[in-house]
Design a protein around this motif. Structure first.
Motif, short mmCIF file in Angstrom:
data_model
loop_
_atom_site.label_atom_id
_atom_site.label_comp_id
_atom_site.label_asym_id
_atom_site.label_seq_id
_atom_site.Cartn_x
_atom_site.Cartn_y
_atom_site.Cartn_z
N MET A 90 -28.14 4.10 18.50
CA MET A 90 -28.37 4.91 17.32
C MET A 90 -27.07 5.04 16.54
SD MET A 90 -29.31 8.93 16.98
CE MET A 90 -27.69 9.48 17.41
N ILE A 91 -27.12 4.72 15.28
CA ILE A 91 -25.95 4.84 14.42
C ILE A 91 -26.15 6.04 13.51
CG2 ILE A 91 -24.57 3.75 12.62
CD1 ILE A 91 -25.69 1.07 13.66
N ARG A 92 -25.06 6.79 13.34
CA ARG A 92 -25.14 7.87 12.36
C ARG A 92 -23.76 8.12 11.76
NH1 ARG A 92 -23.53 12.96 14.29
NH2 ARG A 92 -23.43 13.12 16.55
N GLN A 93 -23.80 8.65 10.55
CA GLN A 93 -22.57 9.06 9.90
C GLN A 93 -22.16 10.40 10.48
OE1 GLN A 93 -22.71 9.17 5.62
NE2 GLN A 93 -20.64 9.99 5.46
N ALA A 99 -18.97 2.42 19.31
CA ALA A 99 -18.44 1.66 18.18
C ALA A 99 -18.20 2.61 17.01
CB ALA A 99 -19.41 0.55 17.77
N ILE A 100 -17.22 2.24 16.21
CA ILE A 100 -16.86 3.07 15.05
C ILE A 100 -16.47 2.16 13.89
CG2 ILE A 100 -14.46 3.29 15.82
CD1 ILE A 100 -14.41 6.10 14.54
N MET A 101 -16.74 2.62 12.69
CA MET A 101 -16.31 1.94 11.47
C MET A 101 -16.28 2.98 10.36
SD MET A 101 -18.08 -1.42 9.66
CE MET A 101 -18.03 -2.37 11.17
N GLY A 102 -15.25 2.91 9.53
CA GLY A 102 -15.13 3.87 8.44
C GLY A 102 -15.03 3.19 7.09
N LYS A 109 -22.28 -5.42 13.40
CA LYS A 109 -23.14 -5.79 12.27
C LYS A 109 -24.01 -4.62 11.84
CE LYS A 109 -26.49 -9.04 10.43
NZ LYS A 109 -26.27 -8.45 9.13
N ALA A 110 -24.58 -3.91 12.82
CA ALA A 110 -25.46 -2.78 12.49
C ALA A 110 -24.69 -1.69 11.76
CB ALA A 110 -26.10 -2.23 13.77
N ILE A 111 -23.48 -1.40 12.22
CA ILE A 111 -22.68 -0.37 11.54
C ILE A 111 -22.27 -0.86 10.15
CG2 ILE A 111 -20.52 0.94 11.52
CD1 ILE A 111 -20.65 1.16 14.48
N LEU A 112 -21.86 -2.13 10.06
CA LEU A 112 -21.46 -2.66 8.75
C LEU A 112 -22.62 -2.60 7.78
CD1 LEU A 112 -19.35 -3.96 6.91
CD2 LEU A 112 -20.08 -6.19 7.80
N PHE A 150 -18.86 6.09 10.54
CA PHE A 150 -20.10 5.77 11.22
C PHE A 150 -19.81 5.45 12.68
CE2 PHE A 150 -20.53 4.78 6.78
CZ PHE A 150 -21.75 5.36 6.44
N VAL A 151 -20.64 5.96 13.56
CA VAL A 151 -20.49 5.71 15.00
C VAL A 151 -21.83 5.25 15.55
CG1 VAL A 151 -20.07 6.80 17.25
CG2 VAL A 151 -18.54 7.28 15.34
N ASP A 152 -21.75 4.24 16.41
CA ASP A 152 -22.93 3.76 17.11
C ASP A 152 -22.90 4.34 18.52
OD1 ASP A 152 -25.20 2.41 17.86
OD2 ASP A 152 -24.40 0.40 17.51
N PHE A 153 -24.02 4.91 18.91
CA PHE A 153 -24.13 5.53 20.23
C PHE A 153 -25.05 4.68 21.11
CE2 PHE A 153 -23.04 8.89 17.33
CZ PHE A 153 -22.21 9.74 18.06
N HIS A 154 -24.68 4.55 22.37
CA HIS A 154 -25.52 3.89 23.37
C HIS A 154 -25.65 4.85 24.54
CE1 HIS A 154 -27.34 0.71 25.72
NE2 HIS A 154 -26.53 1.01 26.71
N GLU A 155 -26.89 5.23 24.82
CA GLU A 155 -27.16 6.20 25.87
C GLU A 155 -26.32 7.48 25.70
OE1 GLU A 155 -26.76 4.12 29.60
OE2 GLU A 155 -28.53 2.88 29.20
N GLY A 156 -26.21 7.92 24.44
CA GLY A 156 -25.52 9.16 24.12
C GLY A 156 -24.01 9.06 24.02
N GLU A 157 -23.45 7.90 24.35
CA GLU A 157 -21.99 7.71 24.32
C GLU A 157 -21.59 6.93 23.08
OE1 GLU A 157 -19.07 8.25 26.41
OE2 GLU A 157 -20.42 9.89 26.93
#
Length: 168
Positions: A1-4, A63-66, A97-100, A53-60
């Motif tokens: 799950m990605i969120r800002q 990945a990050i991108m700003g 790619k998903a975060i980008l 933006f941060v991508d979470f996997h199993e709540g952790e």
């Protein structure tokens, strides 16, 4: 799950940003020590003036991108991609790619037409990723960063996201 991330996410931001700086110190202009010394208010400021933006996997966070928008009126159509990191065990899984893609959608909504970034010349996998995603090399800064006394070149890359032949 990605969120800002928002101002209440400062601890998540701190966790993934320091992980990136500690695990890949040669790939960033900042050091972990630079960021560890920041007061909480500065962490929160950096989180709110830039879109993070941060991508979470199993709540952790994995990945990050700003996105750092330019603020000068004649440059407000440009944004710089910053803080790109994917945890080693999660690389190749589509996180970057998903975060980008989410960052590009955000940038378009903010009126940004061009993305720019600097990537270590010694990070060929990142350079290939950016090329696959439509970025082209715009220049090279010799000795752009110094890590452990060694100069590392930076590759400057751009991608038009509105208009022009290279917009995707």
């Amino acid at each position: 799950m990605i969120r800002q991330l928002g101002p209440d996410d400062m601890q998540v931001f701190r966790q993934i940003r320091l992980e990136a700086l500690r695990n890949e110190p040669a790939n960033f202009a900042s050091s972990a020590a630079d960021w560890e010394a920041l007061p909480d208010a500065e962490w929160t400021r950096r989180l709110t003036v830039n879109a993070v933006f941060v991508d979470f996997h199993e709540g952790e966070p994995v990945a990050i991108m700003g996105l750092m928008p330019q603020t000068a009126s004649k440059m407000a159509h440009r944004g710089t991609v910053i803080m790109v990191y994917v945890r080693k065990g999660r690389r190749g899984g589509g996180h970057a790619k998903a975060i980008l893609d989410m960052l590009v959608a955000h940038a378009l909504q903010a009126g940004i037409r061009q993305l720019e970034l600097a990537v270590s010349a010694e990070n060929p996998s990142a350079i290939r990723f950016y090329q696959r995603e439509g970025f082209t090399q715009a220049g090279r800064i010799q000795g752009g960063t110094i890590h452990e006394g060694r100069e590392i070149d930076e590759i400057l890359m751009t991608r038009r996201i509105v208009g022009g032949a290279s917009a995707q």
